[in-house]
Design a protein around this motif. Sequence first.
Motif, PDB file in Angstrom:
ATOM      1  N   ILE A   1       0.650  -0.799  -0.088  1.00  0.00           N
ATOM      2  CA  ILE A   1      -0.170   0.484  -0.073  1.00  0.00           C
ATOM      3  C   ILE A   1       0.622   0.840   0.379  1.00  0.00           C
ATOM      4  CG2 ILE A   1      -1.598   1.179   1.343  1.00  0.00           C
ATOM      5  CD1 ILE A   1      -2.732  -1.437   2.093  1.00  0.00           C
ATOM      6  N   ALA A   2       1.958   1.641   0.669  1.00  0.00           N
ATOM      7  CA  ALA A   2       2.886   2.296   0.397  1.00  0.00           C
ATOM      8  C   ALA A   2       3.485   2.724  -0.052  1.00  0.00           C
ATOM      9  CB  ALA A   2       3.878   2.436   2.349  1.00  0.00           C
ATOM     10  N   ALA A   3       4.106   1.709  -1.141  1.00  0.00           N
ATOM     11  CA  ALA A   3       4.483   1.497  -2.688  1.00  0.00           C
ATOM     12  C   ALA A   3       3.386   2.494  -3.238  1.00  0.00           C
ATOM     13  CB  ALA A   3       4.452   0.566  -3.114  1.00  0.00           C
ATOM     14  N   ILE A   4       2.437   2.004  -3.513  1.00  0.00           N
ATOM     15  CA  ILE A   4       1.215   2.321  -4.214  1.00  0.00           C
ATOM     16  C   ILE A   4       1.455   3.692  -4.096  1.00  0.00           C
ATOM     17  CG2 ILE A   4      -1.057   2.177  -5.268  1.00  0.00           C
ATOM     18  CD1 ILE A   4      -0.935  -0.671  -4.628  1.00  0.00           C
ATOM     19  N   LYS A   5       0.715   4.000  -2.574  1.00  0.00           N
ATOM     20  CA  LYS A   5       0.845   5.220  -2.281  1.00  0.00           C
ATOM     21  C   LYS A   5       1.834   6.291  -2.768  1.00  0.00           C
ATOM     22  CE  LYS A   5      -2.587   5.469   1.648  1.00  0.00           C
ATOM     23  NZ  LYS A   5      -2.649   5.155   2.694  1.00  0.00           N
ATOM     24  N   SER A   6       2.864   6.087  -2.658  1.00  0.00           N
ATOM     25  CA  SER A   6       4.305   6.432  -3.231  1.00  0.00           C
ATOM     26  C   SER A   6       4.201   6.876  -4.516  1.00  0.00           C
ATOM     27  CB  SER A   6       5.762   5.946  -2.400  1.00  0.00           C
ATOM     28  OG  SER A   6       6.837   6.998  -3.239  1.00  0.00           O
ATOM     29  N   LYS A   7       3.530   6.042  -5.385  1.00  0.00           N
ATOM     30  CA  LYS A   7       4.018   6.155  -7.151  1.00  0.00           C
ATOM     31  C   LYS A   7       3.025   6.670  -6.725  1.00  0.00           C
ATOM     32  CE  LYS A   7       4.865   4.393 -10.685  1.00  0.00           C
ATOM     33  NZ  LYS A   7       5.817   4.404 -12.128  1.00  0.00           N
ATOM     34  N   LEU A   8       1.242   6.833  -7.005  1.00  0.00           N
ATOM     35  CA  LEU A   8       0.632   7.851  -6.661  1.00  0.00           C
ATOM     36  C   LEU A   8       1.287   9.423  -6.413  1.00  0.00           C
ATOM     37  CD1 LEU A   8      -2.611   5.993  -6.458  1.00  0.00           C
ATOM     38  CD2 LEU A   8      -1.736   6.644  -8.211  1.00  0.00           C
ATOM     39  N   LYS A   9       2.134  10.033  -5.972  1.00  0.00           N
ATOM     40  CA  LYS A   9       2.072  10.350  -5.854  1.00  0.00           C
ATOM     41  C   LYS A   9       2.773  11.172  -6.328  1.00  0.00           C
ATOM     42  CE  LYS A   9       4.069  13.605  -1.646  1.00  0.00           C
ATOM     43  NZ  LYS A   9       4.615  13.532  -0.531  1.00  0.00           N
ATOM     44  N   ALA A  10       4.277  10.495  -7.004  1.00  0.00           N
ATOM     45  CA  ALA A  10       5.036  10.983  -7.371  1.00  0.00           C
ATOM     46  C   ALA A  10       4.457  11.073  -8.748  1.00  0.00           C
ATOM     47  CB  ALA A  10       6.371   9.832  -7.521  1.00  0.00           C
ATOM     48  N   LEU A  11       3.330   9.516  -9.415  1.00  0.00           N
ATOM     49  CA  LEU A  11       2.739  10.568 -10.884  1.00  0.00           C
ATOM     50  C   LEU A  11       2.146  11.498 -10.774  1.00  0.00           C
ATOM     51  CD1 LEU A  11       1.440   7.343 -11.702  1.00  0.00           C
ATOM     52  CD2 LEU A  11       3.235   8.640 -12.963  1.00  0.00           C
ATOM     53  N   GLU A  12       1.236  11.993  -9.681  1.00  0.00           N
ATOM     54  CA  GLU A  12       0.448  13.897 -10.045  1.00  0.00           C
ATOM     55  C   GLU A  12       1.448  14.345  -9.208  1.00  0.00           C
ATOM     56  OE1 GLU A  12      -1.214  14.809  -5.741  1.00  0.00           O
ATOM     57  OE2 GLU A  12      -2.857  13.335  -6.363  1.00  0.00           O
ATOM     58  N   GLU A  13       2.800  14.400  -9.107  1.00  0.00           N
ATOM     59  CA  GLU A  13       3.996  15.648  -9.116  1.00  0.00           C
ATOM     60  C   GLU A  13       4.158  15.569 -10.352  1.00  0.00           C
ATOM     61  OE1 GLU A  13       6.356  14.601  -5.772  1.00  0.00           O
ATOM     62  OE2 GLU A  13       5.200  15.159  -4.144  1.00  0.00           O
ATOM     63  N   ASP A  14       4.261  15.207 -11.127  1.00  0.00           N
ATOM     64  CA  ASP A  14       4.466  14.936 -12.755  1.00  0.00           C
ATOM     65  C   ASP A  14       4.023  15.284 -13.157  1.00  0.00           C
ATOM     66  OD1 ASP A  14       7.283  13.286 -11.491  1.00  0.00           O
ATOM     67  OD2 ASP A  14       6.663  11.938 -12.487  1.00  0.00           O
TER      68      ASP A  14
END
Length: 148
Positions: free
Chosen positions: A130-143
């Motif tokens: 879950i933490a890895a997915i949240k981190s990936k979503l946050k990075a995508l959102e920032e991009d």
Amino acid sequence: MTENGCMIDEKSESRIYIGNIDQRVTESNVIKMFAPFGMILSEDFLWHTRGPKRGEPRGYAFIQYNSKEEALRAKAKMNGKFISGRPLVVRLASEKQLCNTENESKIACDAKKSNMACSTSRQVNRNAKIAAIKSKLKALEEDWHQET
């Protein structure tokens, strides 16, 4: 019924699971390898029934022995034994509860682990995912925000 946190199926206490079987190993080879440990009542060698691998071995089988003692003897002698360059995975079929490992392969729940240890292990693994997915979503959102 549970035993040390693992699900137990009374009917399959004399049945073993054999995994990590090399593709070159035949059904006949499996029977010959496991016959010395007791009277084999039945054997199920599994095959792919659909898709591109249809007709090829799935890499695992089940053997039903006459007694639990025979199944335990086969497990003790054959688990980890290298056949065609691969270590066999042999366990009682009654050891049904599975715990996830970090690399997402599934292994039989160790009979020494308590149910709490299995639950904790699964929860930690789930939380890490879950933490890895949240981190990936946050990075995508920032991009995405940087692009707009």
